[in-house]
Design an enzyme around this catalytic site. Structure first.
Site, PDB file in Angstrom:
ATOM      1  N   HIS A 199       0.874  -1.181   0.000  1.00  0.00           N
ATOM      2  CA  HIS A 199       0.000   0.000   0.000  1.00  0.00           C
ATOM      3  C   HIS A 199       0.912   1.232   0.000  1.00  0.00           C
ATOM      4  CE1 HIS A 199      -3.731  -1.882   2.180  1.00  0.00           C
ATOM      5  NE2 HIS A 199      -4.027  -1.712   0.909  1.00  0.00           N
ATOM      6  N   CYS A 295      -2.477   3.036   9.167  1.00  0.00           N
ATOM      7  CA  CYS A 295      -3.497   2.052   8.754  1.00  0.00           C
ATOM      8  C   CYS A 295      -4.675   1.993   9.713  1.00  0.00           C
ATOM      9  CB  CYS A 295      -2.906   0.654   8.711  1.00  0.00           C
ATOM     10  SG  CYS A 295      -1.514   0.443   7.643  1.00  0.00           S
TER      11      CYS A 295
END
Ligand code: ARG
Length: 301
Positions: A199, A295
């Site tokens: 990511h 996150c």
């Protein structure tokens, strides 16, 4: 009518030295959405960090770490909102991924839904859609069936109407023209080129208008150049701090406060030298699942 979209994929497209100054200002978010790790677990391998971690989560310890993170964010002055955890959604604690939220150029609240790669994570999305809808967000599902993992790959430039769009494993580049149109914001494309940094938020963190943390080996050449062009203060994070300590998965607020996993001494020192207020927290249980501070948050205005 399709709203106009602007995609920037190489440095030649960055118009002038005043690139940032010419972009409309955006307010700094003052709220974050978190989800308690009540059902958090590692039961499969969605990313390289999860290898050999099945059954190794100490949930009581995870809860303590998460509680401390929540307290740190509140101490910074953020309004911490909670979405109830759902049994069977073992990754729901990672609230960055299910949606990408922000304001359009009429200051309307827009929530773009993720289209997650893994089935267990697809189940999380409707809960976030309902939550943001209750907060007055207009909910958008993207056209075309492309993968999109929300705020894990799409990052707002602090204080400006500009989006950094990572893609590779979890997000397809095709999504960004629609996203650019929805938010009336140019999107700078950053191709991810390694398996480990899956990511964008694992290898890149815009901290304020001119400062970013970055682990360059994770990004293809074109992306490296774009980042160098836009940020005048780059903190290059080394392999150890990026991989073992998730230093780039820091969360920055108000262009001033940075929260990150404890132990990244070089990154922390550089940030402090530049005048940022740094808070270090423990996220060891969550790093087993391939996630750290950023996150576990979604920032919104
Ligand atoms: N286990 C989760 C996954 O692989 C971790 C997500 C981390 N989130 C992030 N924004 N990088 O999907």
């Amino acid at each position: 009518m399709t709203p106009q979209s602007t995609i920037i994929s190489h440095v030649g497209q960055i118009p002038s030295r005043n690139f940032l100054d010419d972009l409309p200002r955006m307010p700094h978010p003052n709220s974050v959405l978190m989800c308690s790790p009540e059902y958090f677990d590692v039961i499969d391998v969605k990313n390289p960090f999860m290898e050999n971690q099945s059954g190794k989560i100490d949930r009581a310890h995870a809860q303590k770490q998460w509680d401390a993170l929540r307290r740190s964010l509140a101490e910074i002055g953020l309004n911490v909102e909670l979405i109830p955890p759902v049994s069977g959604c073992e990754d729901m604690v990672f609230t960055a991924n299910q949606t990408f939220v922000g304001l359009d150029d009429n200051q309307h609240k827009i929530c773009v839904l993720g289209r997650m790669k893994f089935a267990s994570r697809q189940r999380e999305v409707p809960h976030f859609a309902a939550w943001f809808k209750r907060q007055g967000y207009e909910i958008h599902a993207l056209n075309g069936g492309y993968l999109f993992e929300g705020g894990g790959d799409a990052l707002w430039h602090p204080g400006r109407r500009l989006i950094w769009g990572g893609y590779g494993q979890r997000t397809a580049p095709e999504v960004y023209s629609e996203i650019s149109g929805l938010f009336a914001a140019p999107v700078v494309l950053l191709p991810l080129q390694t398996e480990r940094f899956y990511h964008l938020d694992t290898c890149f963190c815009p901290v304020d208008e001119t400062t970013a943390l970055v682990h360059f080996p994770a990004l293809a050449e074109s992306g490296q150049e774009l980042i160098r062009r836009v940020f005048t203060n780059l903190i290059e994070v080394d392999e150890h701090e990026a991989t073992d300590l998730f230093a780039c998965n820091a969360a920055a607020f108000h262009g001033r406060n940075v929260v990150l996993q404890r132990g990244s001494s070089k990154t922390t020192q550089r940030l402090s030298e530049l005048g940022f207020q740094v808070r270090q927290v423990e996220t060891g249980e969550f790093m087993k699942s391939g996630g750290s501070v950023f996150c576990m948050t979604t920032a919104f205005v």
